[in-house]
Design a protein around this motif. Structure first.
Motif, PDB file in Angstrom:
ATOM      1  N   THR A   4       0.837  -1.209   0.000  1.00 11.02           N
ATOM      2  CA  THR A   4       0.000   0.000   0.000  1.00 11.02           C
ATOM      3  C   THR A   4       0.864   1.247   0.000  1.00 11.02           C
ATOM      4  OG1 THR A   4      -1.695  -1.213   1.221  1.00 11.02           O
ATOM      5  CG2 THR A   4      -1.906   1.172   1.167  1.00 11.02           C
ATOM      6  N   TYR A   5       1.952   1.240   0.757  1.00  9.10           N
ATOM      7  CA  TYR A   5       2.862   2.381   0.791  1.00  9.10           C
ATOM      8  C   TYR A   5       3.496   2.584  -0.589  1.00  9.10           C
ATOM      9  CZ  TYR A   5       6.535   5.583   2.220  1.00  9.10           C
ATOM     10  OH  TYR A   5       7.355   6.684   2.329  1.00  9.10           O
ATOM     11  N   SER A  37       3.863   8.328   6.566  1.00  7.18           N
ATOM     12  CA  SER A  37       3.465   6.963   6.218  1.00  7.18           C
ATOM     13  C   SER A  37       1.945   6.839   6.174  1.00  7.18           C
ATOM     14  CB  SER A  37       4.039   5.956   7.213  1.00  7.18           C
ATOM     15  OG  SER A  37       5.445   5.936   7.127  1.00  7.18           O
ATOM     16  N   GLU A  41      -0.018   5.890   2.739  1.00  5.25           N
ATOM     17  CA  GLU A  41      -0.816   4.667   2.648  1.00  5.25           C
ATOM     18  C   GLU A  41      -2.318   4.954   2.573  1.00  5.25           C
ATOM     19  OE1 GLU A  41       0.334   2.072   5.853  1.00  5.25           O
ATOM     20  OE2 GLU A  41       2.197   1.522   4.827  1.00  5.25           O
ATOM     21  N   GLY A  45      -2.276   5.631  -1.204  1.00  6.89           N
ATOM     22  CA  GLY A  45      -2.258   4.209  -1.518  1.00  6.89           C
ATOM     23  C   GLY A  45      -3.615   3.543  -1.468  1.00  6.89           C
TER      24      GLY A  45
END
Length: 126
Positions: A4-5, A37, A41, A45
Protein backbone atom coordinates in the motif's frame (compact mmCIF):
# COMPACT_ATOMS: atom_id res chain seq x y z
CA UNK A 1 7.64 -0.86 2.91
CA UNK A 2 4.16 -2.26 2.45
CA UNK A 3 2.49 -2.76 -0.91
CA UNK A 4 0.00 0.00 0.00
CA UNK A 5 2.86 2.38 0.79
CA UNK A 6 4.61 1.62 -2.51
CA UNK A 7 1.34 2.08 -4.44
CA UNK A 8 0.78 5.32 -2.52
CA UNK A 9 4.18 6.72 -3.46
CA UNK A 10 3.55 5.85 -7.11
CA UNK A 11 0.14 7.54 -7.15
CA UNK A 12 1.42 10.51 -5.13
CA UNK A 13 4.19 11.08 -7.70
CA UNK A 14 1.74 10.71 -10.60
CA UNK A 15 -0.66 13.26 -9.09
CA UNK A 16 1.65 15.77 -7.40
CA UNK A 17 4.79 15.32 -9.49
CA UNK A 18 8.27 14.12 -8.63
CA UNK A 19 9.59 17.56 -7.62
CA UNK A 20 6.90 18.02 -4.95
CA UNK A 21 7.27 14.51 -3.56
CA UNK A 22 11.07 14.74 -3.58
CA UNK A 23 10.88 17.98 -1.55
CA UNK A 24 8.45 16.41 0.92
CA UNK A 25 10.63 13.32 1.27
CA UNK A 26 13.76 15.44 1.81
CA UNK A 27 11.99 17.33 4.62
CA UNK A 28 10.74 14.20 6.38
CA UNK A 29 12.06 13.71 9.93
CA UNK A 30 11.70 11.08 12.63
CA UNK A 31 8.96 13.26 14.14
CA UNK A 32 6.67 13.25 11.10
CA UNK A 33 7.64 9.84 9.67
CA UNK A 34 4.52 8.13 11.09
CA UNK A 35 2.31 10.91 9.67
CA UNK A 36 3.98 10.73 6.25
CA UNK A 37 3.46 6.96 6.22
CA UNK A 38 -0.18 7.42 7.21
CA UNK A 39 -0.97 9.84 4.39
CA UNK A 40 1.05 7.87 1.84
CA UNK A 41 -0.82 4.67 2.65
CA UNK A 42 -4.24 6.09 3.51
CA UNK A 43 -4.69 9.02 1.19
CA UNK A 44 -2.50 8.01 -1.75
CA UNK A 45 -2.26 4.21 -1.52
CA UNK A 46 -5.92 3.63 -0.72
CA UNK A 47 -8.19 6.57 -1.58
CA UNK A 48 -6.36 8.12 -4.56
CA UNK A 49 -5.33 4.67 -5.83
CA UNK A 50 -8.93 3.52 -6.10
CA UNK A 51 -10.32 3.37 -9.62
CA UNK A 52 -13.92 3.77 -8.42
CA UNK A 53 -13.88 7.37 -9.68
CA UNK A 54 -11.49 9.17 -12.01
CA UNK A 55 -8.56 11.24 -10.85
CA UNK A 56 -10.27 14.25 -12.43
CA UNK A 57 -13.31 13.70 -10.21
CA UNK A 58 -11.13 12.99 -7.18
CA UNK A 59 -9.19 16.19 -7.82
CA UNK A 60 -12.41 18.20 -8.00
CA UNK A 61 -13.72 16.62 -4.80
CA UNK A 62 -10.46 17.33 -3.00
CA UNK A 63 -10.48 21.00 -4.03
CA UNK A 64 -14.12 21.35 -2.96
CA UNK A 65 -13.47 19.77 0.42
CA UNK A 66 -10.33 21.81 1.06
CA UNK A 67 -12.17 25.04 0.27
CA UNK A 68 -15.35 24.11 2.14
CA UNK A 69 -13.39 23.20 5.25
CA UNK A 70 -11.18 26.29 5.01
CA UNK A 71 -8.00 24.25 4.50
CA UNK A 72 -6.58 26.76 2.06
CA UNK A 73 -2.90 25.89 2.49
CA UNK A 74 -3.18 22.79 0.27
CA UNK A 75 -5.27 24.37 -2.49
CA UNK A 76 -2.29 25.57 -4.56
CA UNK A 77 -0.73 22.09 -4.43
CA UNK A 78 -3.97 20.53 -5.67
CA UNK A 79 -4.45 23.22 -8.33
CA UNK A 80 -0.99 22.30 -9.66
CA UNK A 81 -2.05 18.65 -9.60
CA UNK A 82 -4.93 19.39 -11.99
CA UNK A 83 -2.36 19.50 -14.79
CA UNK A 84 -1.91 15.76 -14.17
CA UNK A 85 -5.44 14.78 -13.09
CA UNK A 86 -7.29 16.29 -16.03
CA UNK A 87 -9.44 18.73 -14.05
CA UNK A 88 -9.72 21.85 -16.20
CA UNK A 89 -9.94 25.48 -15.12
CA UNK A 90 -13.65 25.31 -15.97
CA UNK A 91 -13.99 22.26 -13.69
CA UNK A 92 -12.29 24.14 -10.87
CA UNK A 93 -14.61 27.12 -11.36
CA UNK A 94 -17.61 24.77 -11.11
CA UNK A 95 -16.14 23.31 -7.92
CA UNK A 96 -15.80 26.69 -6.28
CA UNK A 97 -19.30 27.73 -7.34
CA UNK A 98 -20.59 24.67 -5.50
CA UNK A 99 -18.50 25.64 -2.51
CA UNK A 100 -20.00 29.14 -2.60
CA UNK A 101 -23.55 27.79 -2.46
CA UNK A 102 -23.03 24.98 0.04
CA UNK A 103 -20.19 26.22 2.24
CA UNK A 104 -20.08 29.98 1.81
CA UNK A 105 -19.03 32.70 -0.58
CA UNK A 106 -16.00 33.87 1.46
CA UNK A 107 -14.45 30.38 1.38
CA UNK A 108 -15.08 30.02 -2.34
CA UNK A 109 -13.80 33.53 -3.00
CA UNK A 110 -10.54 32.84 -1.16
CA UNK A 111 -10.10 29.47 -2.88
CA UNK A 112 -10.65 31.12 -6.27
CA UNK A 113 -8.09 33.80 -5.42
CA UNK A 114 -5.55 31.06 -4.62
CA UNK A 115 -6.43 29.17 -7.81
CA UNK A 116 -5.97 32.25 -9.99
CA UNK A 117 -2.59 33.01 -8.44
CA UNK A 118 -1.47 29.39 -8.80
CA UNK A 119 -2.58 29.15 -12.43
CA UNK A 120 -0.66 32.38 -13.14
CA UNK A 121 2.48 30.86 -11.55
CA UNK A 122 2.02 27.70 -13.58
CA UNK A 123 1.76 29.70 -16.80
CA UNK A 124 4.89 31.69 -15.92
CA UNK A 125 6.79 28.46 -15.21
CA UNK A 126 5.78 26.92 -18.53
Amino acid sequence: MSETYERGMKVRREVLGDAHVDRAEANKTDLDLPFQSLITEGAWGTVWASDAISRRERSMLTLALLAAMGNFEEIPMHIRATARTGASKADVMEVFQHVAIYAGVPKANHALKLAKATYAEMENDA
